[in-house]
Design a protein around this motif. Structure first.
Motif, PDB file in Angstrom:
ATOM      1  N   UNK A   1       0.883  -1.227   0.028  1.00 45.26           N
ATOM      2  CA  UNK A   1       0.383  -0.458  -0.132  1.00 45.26           C
ATOM      3  C   UNK A   1       1.236   0.977  -0.294  1.00 45.26           C
ATOM      4  N   UNK A   2       2.088   1.378  -0.622  1.00 46.47           N
ATOM      5  CA  UNK A   2       3.542   2.622   0.410  1.00 46.47           C
ATOM      6  C   UNK A   2       2.917   2.527  -2.028  1.00 46.47           C
ATOM      7  N   UNK A   3       2.807   3.753  -2.152  1.00 40.96           N
ATOM      8  CA  UNK A   3       3.093   4.581  -3.657  1.00 40.96           C
ATOM      9  C   UNK A   3       4.589   5.689  -3.897  1.00 40.96           C
ATOM     10  N   UNK A   4       5.139   4.905  -4.955  1.00 39.18           N
ATOM     11  CA  UNK A   4       6.230   5.440  -5.253  1.00 39.18           C
ATOM     12  C   UNK A   4       6.279   5.864  -6.261  1.00 39.18           C
ATOM     13  N   UNK A   5       7.228   7.376  -6.946  1.00 43.42           N
ATOM     14  CA  UNK A   5       7.740   7.324  -8.210  1.00 43.42           C
ATOM     15  C   UNK A   5       9.384   7.450  -8.427  1.00 43.42           C
ATOM     16  N   UNK A   6      10.179   6.741  -9.375  1.00 45.73           N
ATOM     17  CA  UNK A   6      11.500   6.956 -10.038  1.00 45.73           C
ATOM     18  C   UNK A   6      11.114   7.551 -11.193  1.00 45.73           C
ATOM     19  N   UNK A   7      12.310   8.622 -10.789  1.00 41.59           N
ATOM     20  CA  UNK A   7      12.726   9.903 -11.986  1.00 41.59           C
ATOM     21  C   UNK A   7      13.800   9.646 -12.830  1.00 41.59           C
ATOM     22  N   UNK A   8      13.561   8.807 -13.910  1.00 42.30           N
ATOM     23  CA  UNK A   8      14.624   8.890 -14.637  1.00 42.30           C
ATOM     24  C   UNK A   8      15.283  10.277 -14.565  1.00 42.30           C
ATOM     25  N   UNK A   9      16.380  10.584 -14.555  1.00 41.57           N
ATOM     26  CA  UNK A   9      16.949  11.420 -15.657  1.00 41.57           C
ATOM     27  C   UNK A   9      18.178  11.715 -16.472  1.00 41.57           C
ATOM     28  N   UNK A  10      18.464  13.075 -17.325  1.00 46.10           N
ATOM     29  CA  UNK A  10      19.787  12.313 -18.876  1.00 46.10           C
ATOM     30  C   UNK A  10      20.363  13.502 -18.148  1.00 46.10           C
ATOM     31  N   UNK A  11      22.100  13.216 -18.014  1.00 44.85           N
ATOM     32  CA  UNK A  11      22.911  14.426 -18.040  1.00 44.85           C
ATOM     33  C   UNK A  11      24.230  13.554 -18.555  1.00 44.85           C
ATOM     34  N   UNK A  12      24.830  14.750 -19.260  1.00 50.24           N
ATOM     35  CA  UNK A  12      26.170  14.875 -20.132  1.00 50.24           C
ATOM     36  C   UNK A  12      26.892  14.939 -19.362  1.00 50.24           C
ATOM     37  N   UNK A  13      27.713  14.394 -19.557  1.00 46.16           N
ATOM     38  CA  UNK A  13      29.436  14.121 -18.752  1.00 46.16           C
ATOM     39  C   UNK A  13      30.290  13.595 -19.597  1.00 46.16           C
ATOM     40  N   UNK A  14      30.802  14.112 -19.262  1.00 44.95           N
ATOM     41  CA  UNK A  14      32.474  13.217 -20.921  1.00 44.95           C
ATOM     42  C   UNK A  14      33.652  12.391 -19.604  1.00 44.95           C
ATOM     43  N   UNK A  15      33.588  11.172 -19.986  1.00 43.67           N
ATOM     44  CA  UNK A  15      34.038  10.241 -18.872  1.00 43.67           C
ATOM     45  C   UNK A  15      35.622  10.018 -19.483  1.00 43.67           C
ATOM     46  N   UNK A  16      36.669   9.797 -18.700  1.00 41.49           N
ATOM     47  CA  UNK A  16      37.553   9.830 -18.938  1.00 41.49           C
ATOM     48  C   UNK A  16      38.284   7.975 -19.274  1.00 41.49           C
ATOM     49  N   UNK A  17      38.567   7.633 -19.963  1.00 45.87           N
ATOM     50  CA  UNK A  17      39.225   5.790 -19.344  1.00 45.87           C
ATOM     51  C   UNK A  17      39.818   5.872 -18.199  1.00 45.87           C
ATOM     52  N   UNK A  18      39.601   5.571 -17.535  1.00 45.37           N
ATOM     53  CA  UNK A  18      41.154   4.909 -16.304  1.00 45.37           C
ATOM     54  C   UNK A  18      42.069   4.402 -17.022  1.00 45.37           C
ATOM     55  N   UNK A  19      42.797   4.424 -16.724  1.00 52.03           N
ATOM     56  CA  UNK A  19      44.304   3.257 -16.660  1.00 52.03           C
ATOM     57  C   UNK A  19      44.002   1.953 -15.857  1.00 52.03           C
ATOM     58  N   UNK A  20      44.023   0.928 -16.563  1.00 46.49           N
ATOM     59  CA  UNK A  20      43.682  -0.722 -14.979  1.00 46.49           C
ATOM     60  C   UNK A  20      44.794  -1.009 -14.556  1.00 46.49           C
ATOM     61  N   UNK A  21      45.050  -0.092 -13.113  1.00 49.98           N
ATOM     62  CA  UNK A  21      45.994  -0.759 -12.211  1.00 49.98           C
ATOM     63  C   UNK A  21      45.905  -1.675 -11.533  1.00 49.98           C
ATOM     64  N   UNK A  22      44.317  -1.867 -10.992  1.00 47.17           N
ATOM     65  CA  UNK A  22      43.248  -3.111  -9.844  1.00 47.17           C
ATOM     66  C   UNK A  22      42.574  -3.617 -11.050  1.00 47.17           C
ATOM     67  N   UNK A  23      42.650  -5.302 -11.245  1.00 47.13           N
ATOM     68  CA  UNK A  23      41.947  -5.635 -11.506  1.00 47.13           C
ATOM     69  C   UNK A  23      41.709  -6.894 -10.562  1.00 47.13           C
ATOM     70  N   UNK A  24      40.399  -6.616 -11.160  1.00 46.28           N
ATOM     71  CA  UNK A  24      39.199  -7.993 -10.347  1.00 46.28           C
ATOM     72  C   UNK A  24      38.400  -9.679 -10.552  1.00 46.28           C
ATOM     73  N   UNK A  25      38.944 -10.755 -10.256  1.00 43.73           N
ATOM     74  CA  UNK A  25      37.726 -11.527 -11.145  1.00 43.73           C
ATOM     75  C   UNK A  25      37.099 -12.085 -10.504  1.00 43.73           C
ATOM     76  N   UNK A  26      35.670 -11.952 -10.569  1.00 46.01           N
ATOM     77  CA  UNK A  26      34.472 -12.975  -9.254  1.00 46.01           C
ATOM     78  C   UNK A  26      33.758 -14.012 -10.184  1.00 46.01           C
ATOM     79  N   UNK A  27      33.647 -14.926  -9.216  1.00 45.30           N
ATOM     80  CA  UNK A  27      33.155 -15.685  -9.532  1.00 45.30           C
ATOM     81  C   UNK A  27      31.554 -15.983  -8.574  1.00 45.30           C
TER      82      UNK A  27
END
Ligand SMILES: [Zn+2]
Length: 366
Positions: free
Chosen positions: A152-178
């Protein structure tokens, strides 16, 4: 980039009636269109491209509600069918009154406005909202999903758009998950992340409640009481699980630039190993991966998902031999060639991390 914000709303009785009607009509349209699509599929094995407009003459009440919500229902159904055709999901299911659903409406000509204490929504007008966080001013509204929970609860989920410039980060730490049978995951260092105890206890309570529900007379007041109790517990499990998944994915996305995970095919899995598939969906592995993906992407980091054919478990992480005879019941990987003796999932996580790095370098030509 998109970002969603979820807030609780407090509609008036009139607004509640209109929300219920919109949800009901959308559920009706979903089921009608799904039925026609299924019949068409049985005959032709193809997808029927039906539109809400085709139903409005026979069912004129559909004209009474927000037409954008109907358009979104149609799009969601088409999306679900496309997933089915790509063998990623089962055929879409009929919607029932008992489940929680929302309807989505789009932003056009300022029809949705967030004001102090209120949100203006199409057809509903100003609805009281508890906005517990402010929205950055450079974000613009894309759509809003209005939902009602079975508690019996009511919600709104508002989806927003935005512009950003993302710089690719160099990989120094990596992890594998199983993903592991007895833990949420094991990483390539052999660290085991356990399922939260509280959620496991909740699932046990849930089983007890469901058993007690089955002993009650359907429709009796005791029955209704149990139904509500179960719905509340489901809600608590969802909250606890999301909390766990958010904290965990935040921590990983902060620390690592590359995260590699196992590719899972849940439909196939539920056929060959239902227990495994159940554990995966219970603890929200797929949701966890989607959280990780957007949190990493936001910072110019990468998630690598292995091809489902990649033999992460059967490959020896030490000498590279593949041992096809390894069974799911073998919890320890013992390599006949190099005598490696390692926890099965730890071995898989090492392979996943290594393969992820290899594919990453290939993809970005490093
Ligand atoms: Zn070996």
């Amino acid at each position: 980039m998109n970002k969603a914000f979820k807030f609780r709303i407090y509609p008036t009785d009139t607004q509640k009636t209109l929300i219920h009607m919109t949800l009901g009509h959308n559920r009706f349209l979903w089921n009608k269109m799904l039925d026609d699509k299924q019949k068409h599929y049985e005959l032709t094995k193809g997808m029927l491209y039906n539109r809400p407009a085709q139903y409005k003459d026979t069912y004129p009440f559909l004209k009474d509600i927000d037409s954008l919500s109907l358009a979104n229902t149609q799009l969601n159904l088409e999306k679900a069918f496309r997933m089915f055709f790509r063998r990623k999901q089962d055929l879409p299911k009929f919607h029932s009154k008992k489940q929680d659903y929302g309807y989505t409406t789009n932003f056009v000509n300022n029809n949705i406005v967030l004001k102090k204490g209120y949100i203006k929504l199409p057809k509903l007008g100003d609805v009281k909202i508890k906005q517990h966080r402010t929205i950055p001013s450079d974000m613009s509204i894309k759509n809003v999903t209005v939902s009602k929970t079975s508690t019996g609860k009511y919600y709104v989920s508002i989806l927003y758009e935005y512009q950003i410039e993302i710089k690719k980060q160099a990989v120094n730490h990596s992890i594998g998950l199983d993903f592991s049978m007895n833990h949420f995951y094991i990483d390539d260092q052999g660290f085991k992340m356990d399922y939260p105890k509280a959620i496991q206890t909740d699932f046990t309570t849930l089983r007890i409640l469901q058993r007690s529900l089955s002993r009650r007379i359907k429709g009796s007041s005791n029955y209704q009481k149990k139904v509500l109790e179960i719905a509340l517990l489901h809600e608590r499990i969802r909250h606890r699980r999301d909390d766990f998944l958010h904290k965990l994915s935040n921590a990983i996305a902060k620390r690592y630039e590359l995260v590699s995970v196992e590719g899972l095919n849940l439909i196939e899995m539920s056929k060959t190993n239902p227990y495994y598939a159940k554990q995966i969906s219970r603890f929200g592995w797929t949701r966890f991966i989607s959280f990780l993906k957007y949190k990493l992407a936001k910072e110019g980091k990468t998630l690598m998902t292995m091809d489902k054919w990649y033999p992460s478990s059967k490959l020896c992480s030490h000498c590279g031999e593949i041992h096809t005879e390894l069974k799911l019941s073998n919890r320890v990987f013992e390599c006949p060639s190099c005598r490696l003796h390692l926890d099965r999932d730890h071995n898989a996580a090492i392979n996943i991390n290594r393969e992820g790095l290899r594919q990453y370098k290939l993809a970005f030509q490093l």
